[in-house]
Design a protein around this motif. Structure first.
Motif: not given
Length: 189
Positions: A1-13, A20-22, A49-55
């Motif tokens: 879940m850390e990857r998602l949080l890092q990605h979100v933080q690139r756009f909004v804080e 936690e809600l997210l 949201f892809v954490i690891k792999g490819l779609l």
């Protein structure tokens, strides 16, 4: 879940409560290679949201030929947004190219998340704007460059990605045949 949080933080804080809600709205899923997350005729029920792999997202055209419209690798989102928003049957398939770990934001949870954390609407708007701009550039390249130029451009942007996908899928995405791609690669060697 850390990857998602890092990605979100690139756009909004987001503060810790918003984070936690997210995370409480996300569902973790592992899918094996060739698993379909969405099939044509079904309604898309969430964003992936892809954490690891490819779609890959694709349509099936004449003579059952697959045309890939979109790939999603690590830290990318994928969905049929038209089907998701309008609750209409999809024209697309979404399938795992590799064994994939992903986070799913179901539509019902998304609506709840947007009410509780309005910043997430901004986040998705910014992500979709970038995605739309990339799609427009891809269309431009399809109409204004040769197949070889498209391949060279894509290879310069994503050299390691090209090694991960089967040749026929890359050719489909770039708008030409696998045989043509073989000729381009042979010419380069």
């Amino acid at each position: 879940m850390e990857r998602l949080l890092q990605h979100v933080q690139r756009f909004v804080e987001l503060n810790s409560e918003e984070q936690e809600l997210l995370l409480s709205c996300m569902r973790y899923e592992e899918v094996s290679k060739k698993t379909h997350l969405l099939k044509q005729g079904k309604i898309c029920t969430g964003r992936y949201f892809v954490i690891k792999g490819l779609l890959r997202q694709y349509i099936v055209g004449e003579n059952d030929a697959e045309q890939i419209t979109h790939f999603a690798l690590e830290n990318w989102w994928i969905a049929d947004y038209d089907s998701l928003e309008r609750r209409q049957p999809s024209e697309f398939f979404i399938q795992a190219v590799e064994p994939t770990e992903l986070l799913v934001l179901d539509k019902e949870k998304e609506d709840e998340l947007f009410r509780q954390v309005p910043k997430m609407e901004r986040y998705f708007r910014l992500v979709l704007q970038r995605s739309y701009a990339a799609s427009m550039m891809r269309i431009k390249y399809i109409f204004t460059t040769s197949g070889e130029e498209r391949y060279n451009h894509f290879n310069s942007l994503f050299p390691e990605f090209i090694q991960r996908i089967p040749q026929y899928m890359l050719a489909s995405y770039l708008g030409f045949s696998a045989e043509f791609l073989s000729k381009i690669r042979a010419k380069r060697s």
